[in-house]
Design an enzyme around this catalytic site. Sequence first.
Site, PDB file in Angstrom:
ATOM      1  N   ASP A 271       0.754  -1.210   0.050  1.00 13.68           N
ATOM      2  CA  ASP A 271      -0.041  -0.113   0.001  1.00 13.68           C
ATOM      3  C   ASP A 271       0.938   1.170   0.031  1.00 13.68           C
ATOM      4  O   ASP A 271       2.002   1.415   0.516  1.00 13.68           O
ATOM      5  CB  ASP A 271      -1.052  -0.013   1.044  1.00 13.68           C
ATOM      6  CG  ASP A 271      -0.380  -0.035   2.409  1.00 13.68           C
ATOM      7  OD1 ASP A 271       0.739  -0.743   2.810  1.00 13.68           O
ATOM      8  OD2 ASP A 271      -0.692   0.639   3.407  1.00 13.68           O
TER       9      ASP A 271
ATOM     10  N   GLU B  65       0.083  -0.747   5.844  1.00 18.49           N
ATOM     11  CA  GLU B  65       1.233  -0.222   6.619  1.00 18.49           C
ATOM     12  C   GLU B  65       0.803   1.264   6.888  1.00 18.49           C
ATOM     13  O   GLU B  65       1.254   2.001   7.702  1.00 18.49           O
ATOM     14  CB  GLU B  65       2.429  -0.548   6.121  1.00 18.49           C
ATOM     15  CG  GLU B  65       3.489  -0.259   7.031  1.00 18.49           C
ATOM     16  CD  GLU B  65       4.237   1.125   6.998  1.00 18.49           C
ATOM     17  OE1 GLU B  65       4.789   1.285   8.131  1.00 18.49           O
ATOM     18  OE2 GLU B  65       3.750   1.730   5.878  1.00 18.49           O
TER      19      GLU B  65
END
Length: 386
Positions: A76, A141
């Site tokens: 991500d 994250e």
Amino acid sequence: MSKLIDEIRFTQELIKKPSVTPKDLGAMNVVVKHLKKLGFKCKLMSFQEKGTDKIINLYAKYGNQSPNLCFAGHTDVVPAGDVSSWSTNPFGAKIKKGYLYGRGVSDMKGGIGCFIAAVSQFLKENKNFKGSISFLITGDEESVAINGTKKVVEYLKKKKEKIDFCIVGEPSNRSKLGQMMKIGRRGSITTHLTVIGKQGHIAYPLEALNPATPIIKILDELKSKALDKGNKNFQPSNLEITKISIDNSADNVIPAKASATFNIRYNTLHTFSSLKKYISKIIKKYEKKYKCKTQTQFQGTGTAFLTKPNQTVKKIQSIIKKETKQNTVLSTIGGTSDARFIKDIAPCIEFGLVGNTMHQVDERSSIKDMKKLKSIYLKIIKSFFN
């Protein structure tokens, strides 16, 4: 065994999936596709808590013997921001003047590309090595990190999966590859404080209770007192006030409430519990002095931890120094990373690309650095299994 994976082409393929947190949009499938070709067994896991987005995570493993060397990272990325300010398409993965451009190239799709390329070369040259290699890749994250690595670690604990050492591919260097390897992180505690007074006319202060006075006193004492002087591996703990708010539209009215938010990044001399107790004691002191009421909410996003510089850590440091010709410092500075969860099941370090453009417009990584990082990862793998 399939042909070798090229770190640049792999990273380009990953960048072209605009996986702005918490959306995956095919990024994890890119990783799975290549790892399966290398012979990895891939376990995809989706987690979702009420009120949060579903997150796709991956634990992939090659081999079943010990020791198990794990590489960890995230697919991500943060939003691109003002796309018109970019010199290239943030998800176009264009190479320009020796740099690969794209959102997430340094943080940390480039790191994933480099360690998967390194593993592909290692497996081609060492088909019968004694041990196993694993990947722990999350899509959560950059956001709240509730349904990502934290949940995967819980799953691995239940399965009694042993990881002997983990390398997190976060961008650990500020300006030159090899400057820094992180062996720990500071903890983080955020406090949301509201002081409740009594609204009234400013000309009659004795008939009201101004919450601004106690909240200023509380913040002043917290900010002016040093928490510690640091230690061998950590800088001094630090408190920063991030918000002060009084919702009052009138200039002649004493407000009813005042709020503030502050964060402490702390070292191993403190814990979440000890700081919560310390903060609460100061708040209670002024609550009693000014006869006001308070509401306090504490949030912790990670505890301080340190991976002791053992033989493995020193070997890795030596490899980085030799390859980059830099005096590689063992550091604990910076914010939080998923290492704060992984450290519960394995010793871990962080080493990746240069991060001075991460989260910025025109995020980019040097092609030369990416090739060098792949070479460093390869030598670390060889050293670990020898």
